[in-house]
Write a protein that holds these residues in place. Structure first.
Motif, PDB file in Angstrom:
ATOM      1  N   ASP A   7      -5.680  -1.606 -17.801  1.00  0.00           N
ATOM      2  CA  ASP A   7      -7.011  -2.198 -17.667  1.00  0.00           C
ATOM      3  C   ASP A   7      -7.068  -3.190 -16.509  1.00  0.00           C
ATOM      4  O   ASP A   7      -8.125  -3.378 -15.898  1.00  0.00           O
ATOM      5  N   ARG A   8      -5.948  -3.826 -16.213  1.00  0.00           N
ATOM      6  CA  ARG A   8      -5.894  -4.814 -15.136  1.00  0.00           C
ATOM      7  C   ARG A   8      -5.213  -4.272 -13.877  1.00  0.00           C
ATOM      8  O   ARG A   8      -5.070  -4.995 -12.891  1.00  0.00           O
ATOM      9  N   ALA A   9      -4.821  -3.017 -13.900  1.00  0.00           N
ATOM     10  CA  ALA A   9      -4.149  -2.425 -12.738  1.00  0.00           C
ATOM     11  C   ALA A   9      -5.131  -2.278 -11.572  1.00  0.00           C
ATOM     12  O   ALA A   9      -6.305  -1.950 -11.776  1.00  0.00           O
ATOM     13  N   PRO A  10      -4.680  -2.494 -10.333  1.00  0.00           N
ATOM     14  CA  PRO A  10      -5.561  -2.418  -9.159  1.00  0.00           C
ATOM     15  C   PRO A  10      -5.811  -0.976  -8.707  1.00  0.00           C
ATOM     16  O   PRO A  10      -5.498  -0.592  -7.575  1.00  0.00           O
TER      17      PRO A  10
ATOM     18  N   GLU B 149       1.942  -3.014 -16.287  1.00  0.00           N
ATOM     19  CA  GLU B 149       1.964  -3.649 -17.604  1.00  0.00           C
ATOM     20  C   GLU B 149       0.704  -3.361 -18.395  1.00  0.00           C
ATOM     21  O   GLU B 149       0.748  -3.242 -19.620  1.00  0.00           O
ATOM     22  N   ASP B 150      -0.430  -3.262 -17.707  1.00  0.00           N
ATOM     23  CA  ASP B 150      -1.717  -3.089 -18.385  1.00  0.00           C
ATOM     24  C   ASP B 150      -2.631  -2.285 -17.469  1.00  0.00           C
ATOM     25  O   ASP B 150      -3.016  -2.763 -16.400  1.00  0.00           O
TER      26      ASP B 150
ATOM     27  N   GLN C 152       1.029   2.871 -18.226  1.00  0.00           N
ATOM     28  CA  GLN C 152       1.412   1.779 -19.124  1.00  0.00           C
ATOM     29  C   GLN C 152       2.098   2.385 -20.340  1.00  0.00           C
ATOM     30  O   GLN C 152       1.512   3.212 -21.046  1.00  0.00           O
TER      31      GLN C 152
END
Length: 286
Positions: A171-174, A168-169, A198
């Motif tokens: 920037d926040r992906a692991p 989804e994002d 994304q």
């Protein structure tokens, strides 16, 4: 050879040490590549590229790609744009269109009048046995068990293997957590680049890539192409897409299965230098 001349090049922050071996062969060990790529004790780069004479009649040049960890890989999208710029600017290649032999094919590179470089990456490889990827049959997506969790990925090769995960994002992906585990997943016998896609709109995507043998880089050209192909196969992207990576943007065009992927982006010279040839077997401190 006591000293090694090189050019430092970069494409969207994905940086390279480029070595001209078109007149005199240059053979590097893994330890020597690691020494050159070391960001404190060497020149510092994501990959080392070596330009050579071709082994096939339909190519102008051949290139070899070494990751910062010393491993040799098949292809590099940002790297081949930088290599073409290097060859052209050094006067080694006069035409604006070059045919460059890779480890498993031929890439056609065009240096445009606006300063950008367009690469015909060839048709994406989707058959699992050719990627290579362990799967019973070809599919759009595949399950991949990672640390007890089943992920849904696309498996694509653009001359090197990619596993693409929809997020989804970015920037926040692991990326730093999942990237190393996906890279060395046993279902990819030659290891794999881990991409995180994304979809922003049908003509805009954001991508991060944990590269095989290099870790996360600011940009990965083949990774951007693989992510765009994955998005197209899922029905989420159109045929002309701007892909934003952490180092900047690439434009990727792909009409569909069986057609070539065209990647367009910058390639810039940073500086030239000469370094002593590193020891063949001695690794520098981490």
């Amino acid at each position: 050879m006591q000293a090694l001349g090189f050019a430092k090049m970069q494409g969207l922050g994905n940086d390279f040490v480029v070595i001209d071996a078109t007149d005199e062969p240059v053979a590097l060990t893994g330890a020597q590549v690691r020494a050159i790529a070391h960001r404190r004790l060497g020149v510092g780069c994501d990959q080392v590229l070596i330009a050579e004479q071709p082994t096939r009649e339909d190519a102008d040049f051949r290139y070899r790609v070494y990751n910062a960890d010393g491993s040799e890989v098949e292809h590099c999208g940002n790297g081949i744009r930088c290599l073409a710029r290097f060859l052209h600017d050094r006067g080694l290649a006069r035409p604006d269109t070059l045919r460059i032999e890779t480890a498993n094919g031929l890439a056609v590179v065009h240096l445009r009048d606006d300063g950008l470089v367009a690469v015909d990456m060839g048709a994406p490889i989707l058959g699992p046995e050719r990627i290579p990827f362990r799967a019973e049959e070809q599919a759009v997506t595949y399950p991949l068990l990672v640390d007890g969790t089943e992920l849904e990925i696309n498996a694509v090769s653009l001359g090197n293997p990619h596993a693409v995960l929809l997020v989804e994002d970015v920037d926040r992906a692991p990326v730093t957590e999942l990237g190393p585990t996906i890279e060395r997943h046993p279902d990819f016998p030659n290891h794999v680049n881990a991409g995180f896609l994304q979809v922003v709109s049908r003509d805009h995507a954001r991508v991060r890539v944990y590269e095989r043998g290099a870790g996360e880089t600011l940009a990965c050209g083949t990774g951007a192409c693989a992510a765009m192909v994955a998005g197209r196969l899922r029905g989420l992207l159109d045929a002309h897409v701007t892909v934003a990576l952490r180092g900047g943007e690439l434009v990727i065009d792909w009409a569909g299965e069986g057609e070539p992927v065209i990647m367009t982006g910058p390639a810039e010279h940073v500086f030239d230098g000469v370094i002593p040839m590193p020891p063949a077997t001695e690794d520098l401190a981490p």
